[in-house]
Design an enzyme around this catalytic site. Structure first.
Site, PDB file in Angstrom:
ATOM      1  N   LYS A  56     -14.832 -77.689  10.993  1.00 43.79           N
ATOM      2  CA  LYS A  56     -16.242 -77.410  10.708  1.00 43.79           C
ATOM      3  C   LYS A  56     -16.830 -78.674  10.096  1.00 43.79           C
ATOM      4  O   LYS A  56     -16.343 -79.161   9.061  1.00 43.79           O
ATOM      5  CB  LYS A  56     -16.360 -76.246   9.737  1.00 43.79           C
ATOM      6  CG  LYS A  56     -17.771 -76.019   9.231  1.00 43.79           C
ATOM      7  CD  LYS A  56     -17.857 -74.776   8.387  1.00 43.79           C
ATOM      8  CE  LYS A  56     -19.240 -74.642   7.768  1.00 43.79           C
ATOM      9  NZ  LYS A  56     -19.422 -73.374   7.083  1.00 43.79           N
ATOM     10  N   THR A  57     -17.865 -79.207  10.725  1.00 48.67           N
ATOM     11  CA  THR A  57     -18.456 -80.425  10.192  1.00 48.67           C
ATOM     12  C   THR A  57     -19.968 -80.380  10.374  1.00 48.67           C
ATOM     13  O   THR A  57     -20.512 -79.393  10.861  1.00 48.67           O
ATOM     14  CB  THR A  57     -17.828 -81.668  10.859  1.00 48.67           C
ATOM     15  OG1 THR A  57     -18.213 -82.835  10.130  1.00 48.67           O
ATOM     16  CG2 THR A  57     -18.228 -81.826  12.322  1.00 48.67           C
TER      17      THR A  57
END
Ligand code: 5RP
Length: 274
Positions: free
Chosen positions: A180-181
Site C-alpha cells: 500500500k503506497t
C-alpha cells in the site's frame, strides 16, 4: 491446470482480498483511530462501518474495531485486512515508533484474510519497522496469511517516485504480498519496479470527489490493483456515492466523468457520517 507448487493458503486468501476475475480490489481503510483517536467520520464507527461495509471488497481495520463495530451477522461476509502494527499517537511528533500489536494467532482466530504492517523508511525507527514487517511475514507465511505492507510517510518525507519506490521495493524484498503506497507522478514505474507484487493506493487527506476519483483512475491506469481509501470516502458528504463511484472505476473501468455520474446518481444520506 493445477499448479502443484502454488502456496494454496496464501492464494486462497489473496483471492478473497483481490478479486481474481479482474485482479482488482476496492479496499476500505478504517484503521485511523489506532493513532488518530476519534477521527472525523469515525466517531460513530459502527455506523460508518455499517454504512460502507456492504460496498467495499475488503475492510482494512483493527482488532478492536472488528470486535466493537462489525455486527455479528456481518462477520465473515467480507474479508478483513487486519492492521497489526501500532503503538503511537498523533500527540508524538515521530509516528515511526511502531511495534507489532497483534499476534498471528489472534489474526487467525479473528479470521483475517490478511494482516497489515506499516514501515517508515527514512524515519528514526526505520529498522524497527522493517523488522516488524519481516517478523510478521515470517510468522504469517507459516500459516498462509498474506501480509500487506503500508509505506507510511512521515510529515517531512517526500511523496515522490524516488522515495515511494524505495520504500515499496524494500517491502517487496521483505516478502510483502501487497504493497500500500501513495500515488505519485510516473506511478507506472513504481508498479513496474515491484511487479508482480500487487499495489494498492492510499487516499490521504480528504480532497474532493473529482480529485479523489482522478487519483483512483490514474492509479489503476498505472497498474495498481485498486485503492485502499479511507478519508476520501467516509469524510465525503456522499460516502456511499463515493465508494460506488470508486468501484465503477476499479471494477468497471469507468472514466472519472462516468464515475462522477455514479457519484451524483446516489442521493447523499441526510447527515454526514460523524
Ligand atoms: C495509515 C494507513 C491508513 O489506513 C490509510 O493511509 C488511511 O487511508 P486514507 O489516507 O485514505 O484516509 O494505513 O498509515
Amino acid at each position: 491446470m493445477v499448479n502443484a507448487y502454488l502456496d494454496v493458503g496464501i492464494q486462497s486468501r489473496m483471492n478473497r482480498i483481490i478479486n481474481p476475475k479482474d485482479n482488482r480490489v476496492v479496499m476500505l481503510a478504517i484503521d485511523h483511530p489506532y493513532f488518530q483517536g476519534p477521527t472525523t467520520g469515525l466517531r460513530n464507527m459502527s455506523n460508518t462501518i455499517r454504512t460502507l461495509f456492504p460496498h467495499c471488497d475488503c475492510l482494512m481495520t483493527t482488532r478492536g474495531a472488528v470486535r466493537a463495530n462489525i455486527a455479528p451477522e456481518a462477520l465473515g461476509s467480507k474479508p478483513i485486512m487486519l492492521r497489526v502494527s501500532g503503538g503511537n499517537s498523533v500527540l508524538f511528533d515521530d509516528l515511526s515508533d511502531e511495534q507489532l500489536t497483534v499476534s498471528i494467532e489472534e489474526a487467525i482466530r479473528m479470521d483475517a484474510a490478511g494482516v497489515a504492517v506499516s514501515v517508515f523508511v527514512g524515519a528514526r525507527n526505520q529498522q524497527q519497522t522493517i523488522l516488524n514487517l519481516t517478523d510478521m511475514i515470517n510468522a504469517a507465511e507459516e500459516y498462509g496469511i498474506p501480509v500487506l505492507a503500508v509505506t507510511a510517510v512521515g510529515k517531512d518525507m517526500a511523496r515522490d517516485l524516488r522515495y515511494l519506490a524505495l520504500a515499496s521495493r524494500i517491502c517487496q524484498d521483505a516478502g510483502a504480498r501487497i504493497i500500500k503506497t501513495y500515488y505519485c507522478e510516473e506511478f507506472a514505474k513504481l508498479v513496474d519496479w515491484v511487479a508482480p507484487t500487487a499495489v494498492v493506493v492510499a487516499g490521504g487527506k480528504y480532497s474532493s470527489p473529482p480529485d479523489a476519483l482522478k487519483m483512483a483512475y490514474d492509479s489503476v491506469q498505472a497498474g495498481a490493483v485498486g485503492v485502499d481509501f479511507g478519508r476520501n470516502i467516509f469524510q465525503d458528504d456522499n460516502p456511499i456515492g463515493m465508494i460506488k463511484a470508486i468501484g465503477a472505476i476499479v471494477h468497471g473501468n469507468h472514466t472519472v466523468k462516468e464515475a462522477l455520474d455514479v457519484y451524483n446518481a446516489h442521493t447523499p444520506q441526510a447527515s454526514r457520517l460523524e
